[in-house]
Design a protein around this motif. Structure first.
Motif, PDB file in Angstrom:
ATOM      1  N   SER A  85     115.591  88.660  28.893  1.00 28.12           N
ATOM      2  CA  SER A  85     114.973  89.509  28.010  1.00 28.12           C
ATOM      3  C   SER A  85     113.552  89.514  28.037  1.00 28.12           C
ATOM      4  O   SER A  85     112.739  88.356  28.327  1.00 28.12           O
ATOM      5  N   VAL A  86     112.766  90.591  27.758  1.00 31.45           N
ATOM      6  CA  VAL A  86     111.535  90.311  28.082  1.00 31.45           C
ATOM      7  C   VAL A  86     110.770  90.320  26.501  1.00 31.45           C
ATOM      8  O   VAL A  86     109.468  89.946  26.491  1.00 31.45           O
ATOM      9  N   GLY A  87     111.471  90.540  25.536  1.00 33.35           N
ATOM     10  CA  GLY A  87     111.032  90.210  24.041  1.00 33.35           C
ATOM     11  C   GLY A  87     109.996  91.387  23.758  1.00 33.35           C
ATOM     12  O   GLY A  87     109.205  91.078  22.841  1.00 33.35           O
ATOM     13  N   ASP A  88     110.429  92.698  23.924  1.00 32.50           N
ATOM     14  CA  ASP A  88     109.332  93.629  23.481  1.00 32.50           C
ATOM     15  C   ASP A  88     109.782  94.122  22.247  1.00 32.50           C
ATOM     16  O   ASP A  88     111.024  93.926  21.839  1.00 32.50           O
ATOM     17  N   ARG A  89     108.879  94.713  21.369  1.00 32.35           N
ATOM     18  CA  ARG A  89     109.313  95.249  19.714  1.00 32.35           C
ATOM     19  C   ARG A  89     109.145  96.680  20.245  1.00 32.35           C
ATOM     20  O   ARG A  89     108.761  97.386  19.064  1.00 32.35           O
ATOM     21  N   THR A  90     109.907  97.499  20.783  1.00 28.89           N
ATOM     22  CA  THR A  90     109.865  98.746  21.218  1.00 28.89           C
ATOM     23  C   THR A  90     110.557  99.578  20.048  1.00 28.89           C
ATOM     24  O   THR A  90     111.749  98.933  19.521  1.00 28.89           O
ATOM     25  N   ALA A  91     110.127 100.545  19.447  1.00 30.35           N
ATOM     26  CA  ALA A  91     110.669 101.179  18.318  1.00 30.35           C
ATOM     27  C   ALA A  91     112.160 101.816  18.964  1.00 30.35           C
ATOM     28  O   ALA A  91     112.269 102.232  20.091  1.00 30.35           O
ATOM     29  N   ASP A  92     113.122 101.861  17.937  1.00 26.95           N
ATOM     30  CA  ASP A  92     114.677 102.364  17.980  1.00 26.95           C
ATOM     31  C   ASP A  92     114.230 103.871  18.162  1.00 26.95           C
ATOM     32  O   ASP A  92     113.838 104.360  17.260  1.00 26.95           O
ATOM     33  N   PRO A  93     114.407 104.676  19.152  1.00 25.07           N
ATOM     34  CA  PRO A  93     113.993 106.059  19.374  1.00 25.07           C
ATOM     35  C   PRO A  93     114.780 106.793  18.386  1.00 25.07           C
ATOM     36  O   PRO A  93     114.482 108.077  17.659  1.00 25.07           O
ATOM     37  N   ALA A  94     115.924 106.318  17.799  1.00 27.76           N
ATOM     38  CA  ALA A  94     116.817 107.075  16.903  1.00 27.76           C
ATOM     39  C   ALA A  94     116.488 107.025  15.504  1.00 27.76           C
ATOM     40  O   ALA A  94     116.424 107.942  14.645  1.00 27.76           O
ATOM     41  N   THR A  95     115.577 105.821  15.119  1.00 27.82           N
ATOM     42  CA  THR A  95     115.175 105.440  13.685  1.00 27.82           C
ATOM     43  C   THR A  95     113.575 105.531  13.517  1.00 27.82           C
ATOM     44  O   THR A  95     113.120 105.840  12.686  1.00 27.82           O
ATOM     45  N   GLY A  96     112.990 105.372  14.795  1.00 26.09           N
ATOM     46  CA  GLY A  96     111.467 105.306  14.682  1.00 26.09           C
ATOM     47  C   GLY A  96     111.014 104.007  14.334  1.00 26.09           C
ATOM     48  O   GLY A  96     109.741 103.752  14.241  1.00 26.09           O
ATOM     49  N   ARG A  97     111.854 102.888  14.167  1.00 23.27           N
ATOM     50  CA  ARG A  97     111.563 101.719  13.555  1.00 23.27           C
ATOM     51  C   ARG A  97     111.439 100.508  14.646  1.00 23.27           C
ATOM     52  O   ARG A  97     112.542 100.490  15.252  1.00 23.27           O
ATOM     53  N   ALA A  98     110.292  99.904  14.586  1.00 23.08           N
ATOM     54  CA  ALA A  98     110.540  98.710  15.395  1.00 23.08           C
ATOM     55  C   ALA A  98     110.985  97.204  14.881  1.00 23.08           C
ATOM     56  O   ALA A  98     110.275  97.466  13.772  1.00 23.08           O
ATOM     57  N   PRO A  99     111.431  96.513  15.380  1.00 23.96           N
ATOM     58  CA  PRO A  99     111.783  95.220  14.699  1.00 23.96           C
ATOM     59  C   PRO A  99     110.580  94.443  14.328  1.00 23.96           C
ATOM     60  O   PRO A  99     109.525  94.336  15.050  1.00 23.96           O
ATOM     61  N   THR A 100     110.470  93.511  13.182  1.00 25.87           N
ATOM     62  CA  THR A 100     109.508  93.003  13.187  1.00 25.87           C
ATOM     63  C   THR A 100     109.297  91.859  13.879  1.00 25.87           C
ATOM     64  O   THR A 100     110.495  91.436  14.937  1.00 25.87           O
ATOM     65  N   GLU A 101     108.207  90.922  14.072  1.00 22.72           N
ATOM     66  CA  GLU A 101     108.307  89.857  15.117  1.00 22.72           C
ATOM     67  C   GLU A 101     109.371  88.814  14.894  1.00 22.72           C
ATOM     68  O   GLU A 101     109.975  88.459  15.583  1.00 22.72           O
ATOM     69  N   GLN A 102     109.696  88.569  13.450  1.00 19.94           N
ATOM     70  CA  GLN A 102     110.441  87.443  13.253  1.00 19.94           C
ATOM     71  C   GLN A 102     111.922  87.997  13.531  1.00 19.94           C
ATOM     72  O   GLN A 102     112.736  87.352  14.282  1.00 19.94           O
ATOM     73  N   GLU A 103     112.301  89.318  13.244  1.00 19.14           N
ATOM     74  CA  GLU A 103     113.490  90.054  13.490  1.00 19.14           C
ATOM     75  C   GLU A 103     113.779  89.704  15.107  1.00 19.14           C
ATOM     76  O   GLU A 103     114.949  89.531  15.450  1.00 19.14           O
ATOM     77  N   ARG A 104     112.942  90.044  16.042  1.00 15.70           N
ATOM     78  CA  ARG A 104     112.876  90.167  17.261  1.00 15.70           C
ATOM     79  C   ARG A 104     113.024  88.789  17.933  1.00 15.70           C
ATOM     80  O   ARG A 104     113.834  88.710  18.715  1.00 15.70           O
ATOM     81  N   ILE A 105     112.122  87.793  17.302  1.00 16.92           N
ATOM     82  CA  ILE A 105     112.329  86.414  17.778  1.00 16.92           C
ATOM     83  C   ILE A 105     113.873  85.827  17.489  1.00 16.92           C
ATOM     84  O   ILE A 105     114.561  85.339  18.412  1.00 16.92           O
ATOM     85  N   LYS A 106     114.237  86.133  16.270  1.00 22.34           N
ATOM     86  CA  LYS A 106     115.694  85.760  15.831  1.00 22.34           C
ATOM     87  C   LYS A 106     116.796  86.277  16.514  1.00 22.34           C
ATOM     88  O   LYS A 106     117.814  85.736  16.833  1.00 22.34           O
ATOM     89  N   GLY A 107     116.595  87.873  16.886  1.00 20.94           N
ATOM     90  CA  GLY A 107     117.292  88.678  17.449  1.00 20.94           C
ATOM     91  C   GLY A 107     117.583  87.813  18.928  1.00 20.94           C
ATOM     92  O   GLY A 107     118.741  87.975  19.580  1.00 20.94           O
ATOM     93  N   THR A 108     116.531  87.558  19.504  1.00 19.14           N
ATOM     94  CA  THR A 108     116.448  86.940  20.813  1.00 19.14           C
ATOM     95  C   THR A 108     117.470  85.789  20.909  1.00 19.14           C
ATOM     96  O   THR A 108     118.201  85.613  21.933  1.00 19.14           O
ATOM     97  N   VAL A 109     117.257  85.024  19.825  1.00 18.09           N
ATOM     98  CA  VAL A 109     118.260  83.881  19.835  1.00 18.09           C
ATOM     99  C   VAL A 109     120.058  84.287  19.766  1.00 18.09           C
ATOM    100  O   VAL A 109     120.569  83.650  20.315  1.00 18.09           O
ATOM    101  N   GLU A 110     120.105  85.230  19.008  1.00 14.24           N
ATOM    102  CA  GLU A 110     121.381  85.768  18.777  1.00 14.24           C
ATOM    103  C   GLU A 110     121.790  86.365  20.162  1.00 14.24           C
ATOM    104  O   GLU A 110     122.836  86.122  20.709  1.00 14.24           O
ATOM    105  N   LEU A 111     120.865  87.061  20.942  1.00 17.11           N
ATOM    106  CA  LEU A 111     121.337  87.281  22.300  1.00 17.11           C
ATOM    107  C   LEU A 111     121.865  86.289  23.062  1.00 17.11           C
ATOM    108  O   LEU A 111     122.888  86.273  23.925  1.00 17.11           O
ATOM    109  N   ALA A 112     121.125  85.075  23.011  1.00 18.38           N
ATOM    110  CA  ALA A 112     121.497  84.058  23.877  1.00 18.38           C
ATOM    111  C   ALA A 112     122.758  83.271  23.324  1.00 18.38           C
ATOM    112  O   ALA A 112     123.461  82.815  24.360  1.00 18.38           O
ATOM    113  N   LEU A 113     122.975  83.074  22.243  1.00 19.74           N
ATOM    114  CA  LEU A 113     124.152  82.415  21.555  1.00 19.74           C
ATOM    115  C   LEU A 113     125.388  83.400  22.138  1.00 19.74           C
ATOM    116  O   LEU A 113     126.476  82.898  22.322  1.00 19.74           O
ATOM    117  N   ARG A 114     125.052  84.735  22.129  1.00 22.49           N
ATOM    118  CA  ARG A 114     126.364  85.619  22.327  1.00 22.49           C
ATOM    119  C   ARG A 114     126.722  85.528  23.823  1.00 22.49           C
ATOM    120  O   ARG A 114     127.875  85.645  24.288  1.00 22.49           O
TER     121      ARG A 114
END
Length: 361
Positions: free
Chosen positions: A28-57
């Motif tokens: 993972s490169v850890g970018d906060r690119t917005a979802d093209p379907a919603t136009g919303r980018a994750p917050t920094e905390q959401e992205r950081i904690k989401g990266t942890v979830e990716l590793a655990l999965r």
């Protein structure tokens, strides 16, 4: 190469840090690119904690490796890979942890030596790292370096890093940092064995040469380039690996990266991935997805198509020891990225392991 002298062959113990069984994982490169379907980018905390979830999965799905990049420029949040990987290490037990870039050019080699030795201890040895120069020119100036010195920094800094790990105390003087007198980095590498190092590069033959010189791994991050270029870089590394006496060319330690988007049928995969492809700044604007997939390692398709294309890499890479997939480019949301990991672990990785174990490159 600058300042390179003959090295002894890579030890059997050093080779065993990676081993003969190919490792398959994600990065993972850890970018906060917005979802093209919603136009919303994750917050920094959401992205950081989401990266942890990716590793655990990834560990739950039976993958071998999770790797994270290092970036110091928005929209990336991976400025401190050792902190992130330490947190992941505490929550996992079998997953190999790595970086997909540790900036050898702008980080102090002393700090790299100490930080990653500390992480090596905390993870019980489940650590290696990939050194690179990054792709953000302004970072050099922010850390007091010059972009034009990139290759020279990579050569000198890694020569110092190796000595810091391999020797108890060193006296050293170079061009890019203050001298060291009778200096000992702490903690020392776990069990006296430094973390295994990959040298990552897209286009620089000097880095392939450096990896070969030390008998380290070479990670051909061919996610954007045509197969012909990747083949030339890997061939150079293999030839020089043998030249420096570390083993035969086919024993050289090669890793590769690829983009993937997996669904049960190829039509759904292509249809879903198209907006992420169009949205991702790393892909060339205006390119047709079908053309891009035909020319690069990017794969959007069924599990069988991912398997077949991955196996086809061997026609120009030879045998490899590590394959890392990027599954979340262009604003792919966390839920979808987790689904991709499950598809990879359930339908792709077991077949790849079987095929690669039974069929020579």
């Amino acid at each position: 190469m600058e300042s390179l002298q003959a090295q002894p062959p890579l030890s059997k113990e050093g080779m065993n840090l990676i081993g003969e069984i190919m490792q398959i994982g994600i990065f993972s490169v850890g970018d906060r690119t917005a979802d093209p379907a919603t136009g919303r980018a994750p917050t920094e905390q959401e992205r950081i904690k989401g990266t942890v979830e990716l590793a655990l999965r990834a560990e739950q799905a039976g993958l071998d490796v999770f790797a994270t990049g290092e970036h110091h420029i928005p929209p990336y949040v991976t400025s401190s890979p050792t902190t992130l990987l330490s947190f992941i290490a505490a929550k996992t037990s079998t997953l190999n942890l790595s970086t997909s870039t540790t900036l050898i050019t702008t980080n102090d080699p002393v700090k790299i030596a100490e930080d990653y030795a500390m992480l090596q201890h905390l993870s019980d040895g489940r650590l290696d790292l990939m050194l690179g120069r990054g792709n953000s020119g302004p970072v050099y100036g922010w850390f007091g370096k010059e972009t034009r010195d990139g290759i020279s920094l990579a050569v000198e800094n890694y020569a110092l890093l190796r000595r810091l790990w391999d020797e108890e105390r060193i006296t050293w003087e170079g061009k890019f940092r203050t001298p060291l007198q009778n200096f000992q980095s702490t903690p020392r590498p776990l069990g006296g064995k430094a973390p295994f190092v990959w040298h990552g590069s897209v286009r620089s033959p000097e880095i392939a040469e450096q990896a070969a010189y030390y008998g380290d791994g070479y990670f051909a991050n061919h996610i954007f380039g045509p197969p012909q270029h990747t083949a030339r870089m890997i061939d150079l590394y293999r030839d020089r690996f043998e030249h420096y006496g570390h083993g035969t060319a086919d024993q050289a330690i090669v890793g590769i990266g690829a983009h993937a988007y997996i669904r049960k049928n190829s039509q759904d995969a292509v249809r879903e991935f198209q907006p992420y492809f169009d949205n991702a700044p790393m892909f060339p604007g205006g390119s047709a997805l079908s053309d891009y997939m035909a020319q690069t390692p990017t794969i959007a398709g069924s599990p069988q198509q991912v398997i077949e294309k991955t196996l086809s890499f061997r026609s120009y890479t030879g045998g490899v020891q590590r394959i890392l997939f990027a599954l979340e480019v262009g604003g792919v949301p966390l839920k979808t990225a987790l689904e991709q990991i499950d598809m990879l672990g359930e339908h792709v990785v077991p077949v790849l392991r079987k095929e690669l174990a039974s069929t020579p490159a």
